[in-house]
Design an enzyme around this catalytic site. Structure first.
Site, PDB file in Angstrom:
ATOM      1  N   ASP A 196       0.988  46.429  47.986  1.00 17.29           N
ATOM      2  CA  ASP A 196       1.118  47.885  47.854  1.00 17.29           C
ATOM      3  C   ASP A 196       0.167  48.605  48.800  1.00 17.29           C
ATOM      4  O   ASP A 196       0.533  49.605  49.425  1.00 17.29           O
ATOM      5  CB  ASP A 196       0.858  48.312  46.409  1.00 17.29           C
ATOM      6  N   HIS A 223       7.105  45.454  52.855  1.00 20.34           N
ATOM      7  CA  HIS A 223       6.648  45.481  51.461  1.00 20.34           C
ATOM      8  C   HIS A 223       7.558  44.616  50.586  1.00 20.34           C
ATOM      9  O   HIS A 223       7.068  43.842  49.756  1.00 20.34           O
ATOM     10  CB  HIS A 223       6.621  46.929  50.966  1.00 20.34           C
TER      11      HIS A 223
END
EC number: 3.1.1.4
Length: 138
Positions: free
Chosen positions: A105, A63
Site C-alpha cells: 500500500d 499494487h
C-alpha cells in the site's frame, strides 16, 4: 465488480486495510481516494485486466501484483500498523504478512503521488470492457 470496492471501503469505515490504503492515498496525492481512484483505468479499484492506461493506472497494476505475493492474510482486509513521519509513510508491523501488505500500500500511494500529474479524468469510471489488450505479466 469494481463497484464492490467502493461499497467495501464505505462499509469498512475505520477498520480494515482498504480504509488505511485510502488514507495513505489522500496523504500522498491530495486527492479523495474513493472518488479519484476506486474506478480508474483498468487496474485502480477491484480487480483489473488488460493494459494499464497511464502511469497512474500502472501504479495500481503494480499494487495488484504486490498483493499477489501476499500469503497468510487477506491483503484487502488486513489491519496493519503505520504512521506518517516527515511526509513519509512508515510501516511498523512485526507480523511479516501485515508488514508486506502495508509496504504494498505504501509503495502504491507513493507511486500515485509521484504520478498525480498523469491523472486523466477520461479514465475515471472507466469501463472494464475497454480493457481488452493483453495484460502484461507481474
Amino acid at each position: 465488480m469494481r463497484t464492490l470496492w467502493i461499497v467495501a471501503v464505505c462499509l469498512i469505515g475505520v477498520e480494515g486495510n482498504l480504509f488505511q490504503f485510502a488514507e495513505m492515498i489522500v496523504k500522498m496525492t491530495g486527492k479523495e481516494a474513493v472518488h479519484s481512484y476506486a474506478i480508474y483505468g483498468c487496474y485502480c479499484g477491484w480487480g483489473g485486466q488488460g493494459k494499464p492506461q497511464d502511469a497512474t493506472d500502472r501504479c495500481c497494476f503494480v499494487h495488484d501484483c504486490c498483493y499477489g505475493t501476499v500469503n497468510d492474510c487477506n491483503p484487502k482486509m488486513a489491519t496493519y500498523s503505520y504512521s506518517f513521519e516527515n511526509g513519509d509513510i512508515v510501516c511498523g508491523d512485526n507480523n511479516l504478512c501485515l508488514k508486506t501488505v502495508c509496504e504494498c500500500d505504501r509503495a502504491a500511494a507513493i507511486c500515485l503521488g509521484q504520478n498525480v500529474n498523469t491523472y486523466d479524468k477520461n479514465y475515471e469510471n472507466y469501463a472494464i470492457s475497454h480493457c481488452t489488450e493483453e495484460s502484461e505479466q507481474c
